[in-house]
Write a protein that holds these residues in place. Structure first.
Motif, PDB file in Angstrom:
ATOM      1  N   ILE A   1       0.899  -1.291  -0.218  1.00  0.00           N
ATOM      2  CA  ILE A   1      -0.074   0.065   0.328  1.00  0.00           C
ATOM      3  C   ILE A   1       0.754   1.226  -0.053  1.00  0.00           C
ATOM      4  O   ILE A   1       1.852   1.316   1.071  1.00  0.00           O
ATOM      5  CB  ILE A   1      -0.885  -0.137   1.569  1.00  0.00           C
ATOM      6  N   HIS A   2       0.979   2.059  -0.759  1.00  0.00           N
ATOM      7  CA  HIS A   2       1.345   3.065  -1.109  1.00  0.00           C
ATOM      8  C   HIS A   2       0.703   4.681  -0.406  1.00  0.00           C
ATOM      9  O   HIS A   2      -0.278   5.046  -0.551  1.00  0.00           O
ATOM     10  CB  HIS A   2       1.434   3.790  -2.679  1.00  0.00           C
ATOM     11  N   GLU A   3       1.909   4.743   0.406  1.00  0.00           N
ATOM     12  CA  GLU A   3       0.760   5.744   1.288  1.00  0.00           C
ATOM     13  C   GLU A   3       1.866   7.419   0.577  1.00  0.00           C
ATOM     14  O   GLU A   3       3.183   7.793   0.317  1.00  0.00           O
ATOM     15  CB  GLU A   3       1.808   5.610   2.665  1.00  0.00           C
ATOM     16  N   HIS A   4       1.064   8.186   0.639  1.00  0.00           N
ATOM     17  CA  HIS A   4       1.623   9.687   0.052  1.00  0.00           C
ATOM     18  C   HIS A   4       1.425  10.428   0.260  1.00  0.00           C
ATOM     19  O   HIS A   4       0.494  11.468   1.219  1.00  0.00           O
ATOM     20  CB  HIS A   4      -0.024   9.462  -1.668  1.00  0.00           C
ATOM     21  N   ARG A   5       2.530  10.848   1.131  1.00  0.00           N
ATOM     22  CA  ARG A   5       3.162  11.903   1.864  1.00  0.00           C
ATOM     23  C   ARG A   5       3.363  13.393   1.175  1.00  0.00           C
ATOM     24  O   ARG A   5       3.657  14.067   2.221  1.00  0.00           O
ATOM     25  CB  ARG A   5       3.978  11.891   2.678  1.00  0.00           C
ATOM     26  N   GLY A   6       3.500  12.923  -0.253  1.00  0.00           N
ATOM     27  CA  GLY A   6       4.089  14.387  -0.627  1.00  0.00           C
ATOM     28  C   GLY A   6       4.711  13.941  -2.062  1.00  0.00           C
ATOM     29  O   GLY A   6       4.516  12.904  -2.026  1.00  0.00           O
ATOM     30  N   PRO A   7       4.404  14.693  -2.176  1.00  0.00           N
ATOM     31  CA  PRO A   7       4.755  14.769  -3.799  1.00  0.00           C
ATOM     32  C   PRO A   7       5.518  13.739  -4.417  1.00  0.00           C
ATOM     33  O   PRO A   7       5.395  12.937  -5.451  1.00  0.00           O
ATOM     34  CB  PRO A   7       5.258  15.595  -4.955  1.00  0.00           C
ATOM     35  N   LYS A   8       6.366  13.529  -3.557  1.00  0.00           N
ATOM     36  CA  LYS A   8       8.041  12.611  -3.783  1.00  0.00           C
ATOM     37  C   LYS A   8       8.754  12.329  -3.242  1.00  0.00           C
ATOM     38  O   LYS A   8       9.438  11.028  -2.543  1.00  0.00           O
ATOM     39  CB  LYS A   8       9.398  13.876  -4.048  1.00  0.00           C
ATOM     40  N   ASP A   9       7.535  11.885  -1.332  1.00  0.00           N
ATOM     41  CA  ASP A   9       8.120  11.043  -0.767  1.00  0.00           C
ATOM     42  C   ASP A   9       6.709   9.797  -0.461  1.00  0.00           C
ATOM     43  O   ASP A   9       5.143  10.018  -0.194  1.00  0.00           O
ATOM     44  CB  ASP A   9       7.822  12.153   0.534  1.00  0.00           C
ATOM     45  N   ILE A  10       6.559   8.624  -0.491  1.00  0.00           N
ATOM     46  CA  ILE A  10       5.834   7.914  -1.259  1.00  0.00           C
ATOM     47  C   ILE A  10       6.092   6.286  -0.558  1.00  0.00           C
ATOM     48  O   ILE A  10       7.563   6.177  -0.593  1.00  0.00           O
ATOM     49  CB  ILE A  10       5.479   7.418  -2.395  1.00  0.00           C
ATOM     50  N   VAL A  11       5.620   6.411   0.363  1.00  0.00           N
ATOM     51  CA  VAL A  11       6.268   5.536   1.672  1.00  0.00           C
ATOM     52  C   VAL A  11       5.567   3.866   0.999  1.00  0.00           C
ATOM     53  O   VAL A  11       4.471   3.476   0.488  1.00  0.00           O
ATOM     54  CB  VAL A  11       5.772   6.057   2.742  1.00  0.00           C
ATOM     55  N   ALA A  12       6.027   2.642   0.917  1.00  0.00           N
ATOM     56  CA  ALA A  12       5.757   1.742   0.684  1.00  0.00           C
ATOM     57  C   ALA A  12       5.598   0.712   1.430  1.00  0.00           C
ATOM     58  O   ALA A  12       6.533  -0.051   2.493  1.00  0.00           O
ATOM     59  CB  ALA A  12       6.834   0.813  -0.640  1.00  0.00           C
ATOM     60  N   ASP A  13       3.976   0.551   2.501  1.00  0.00           N
ATOM     61  CA  ASP A  13       4.284  -0.474   3.446  1.00  0.00           C
ATOM     62  C   ASP A  13       2.888  -1.686   2.564  1.00  0.00           C
ATOM     63  O   ASP A  13       3.098  -1.714   1.523  1.00  0.00           O
ATOM     64  CB  ASP A  13       2.309   0.438   4.054  1.00  0.00           C
ATOM     65  N   ILE A  14       3.701  -2.608   3.956  1.00  0.00           N
ATOM     66  CA  ILE A  14       2.911  -3.866   3.393  1.00  0.00           C
ATOM     67  C   ILE A  14       1.507  -4.127   4.582  1.00  0.00           C
ATOM     68  O   ILE A  14       1.461  -4.190   5.352  1.00  0.00           O
ATOM     69  CB  ILE A  14       3.898  -5.355   3.581  1.00  0.00           C
ATOM     70  N   ARG A  15       0.797  -4.668   3.770  1.00  0.00           N
ATOM     71  CA  ARG A  15      -0.167  -5.174   4.624  1.00  0.00           C
ATOM     72  C   ARG A  15      -0.153  -6.311   4.194  1.00  0.00           C
ATOM     73  O   ARG A  15      -0.438  -7.108   3.171  1.00  0.00           O
ATOM     74  CB  ARG A  15      -1.597  -4.182   3.674  1.00  0.00           C
ATOM     75  N   LEU A  16      -0.596  -6.888   5.877  1.00  0.00           N
ATOM     76  CA  LEU A  16      -0.858  -8.460   5.582  1.00  0.00           C
ATOM     77  C   LEU A  16      -1.897  -8.487   6.249  1.00  0.00           C
ATOM     78  O   LEU A  16      -1.925  -8.176   7.251  1.00  0.00           O
ATOM     79  CB  LEU A  16       0.052  -9.492   6.837  1.00  0.00           C
ATOM     80  N   ARG A  17      -3.245  -9.207   5.769  1.00  0.00           N
ATOM     81  CA  ARG A  17      -4.335  -9.339   5.502  1.00  0.00           C
ATOM     82  C   ARG A  17      -3.949 -11.892   6.077  1.00  0.00           C
ATOM     83  O   ARG A  17      -3.061 -11.633   5.328  1.00  0.00           O
ATOM     84  CB  ARG A  17      -5.386  -9.885   5.059  1.00  0.00           C
TER      85      ARG A  17
END
Ligand SMILES: [Zn+2]
Ligand SMILES: [Zn+2]
Length: 183
Positions: free
Chosen positions: A45-61
């Protein structure tokens, strides 16, 4: 099983596994008996924190189910209990929150964990989920007599000859004092 962020970026990964006992170390609180069934899905899941700041989170279900041996709360003998549970968790890269961008994230963060480097180990997640799901207190039987506080004998197996008296430790201290005065 490792979920690598590079692989998850290509496509989500579904898993359906039987983990043999011993693949996860649960410490002294629980021992896995037989295999641990687990299935679920990991995705980025990509968290868009700013135009150049994207954090790649892992969602585990997923879910797990298996048999575990846990110590009886009174006599410490192992008791077999069935356990199962479901989880839906978010993992961020471990360095993503070193410098939190203002207070922009308002979602409840209690369920957020972190992954090291570029991958997340399913076994680490399962260890935590199983330990969290352990019952607070397990008894081998409702009327377990427990261990004798004086000699340590398992009173379910052998009655001991210790005095049946007040079990209050202050009384034990007093009787010790009396013995010393006599000598
Ligand atoms: Zn017991
Ligand atoms: Zn005893």
């Amino acid at each position: 099983m490792e979920f690598k962020i590079a692989e998850l970026e290509r496509e989500p990964i579904e898993f359906d596994l039987q983990l043999p006992s011993g693949s996860i170390d649960f410490g002294e609180e629980a021992e896995q008996k037989g295999s641990l069934a687990t299935s679920g899905r990991a995705e980025v899941i990509h968290e868009h924190r700013g135009p150049k700041d994207i954090v790649a989170d892992i969602r585990l279900r997923g879910r797990f189910a298996g048999q575990f041996m846990v110590p009886c709360a009174r006599c410490v003998e192992p008791v077999q209990i069935p356990m199962d549970g479901e989880f839906d968790l978010i993992f961020r890269p471990v360095n993503a929150d070193v410098d939190p961008p203002e207070r922009s994230i308002t979602a409840p963060e209690t369920e957020i964990g972190y992954y090291q480097k570029d991958s997340l180990a399913l076994e680490d997640v399962l260890r935590e989920q199983v330990l969290l799901a352990l019952p607070v207190r397990t008894l081998c039987k409702p009327d377990c007599k427990g261990l004798c506080p004086r000699c340590g004998a398992n009173r379910n197996l052998q009655p001991c000859d210790c005095e049946v008296g007040p079990s209050d430790p202050r009384w034990a201290a007093l009787s010790g004092l009396r013995d010393r005065i006599k000598s």
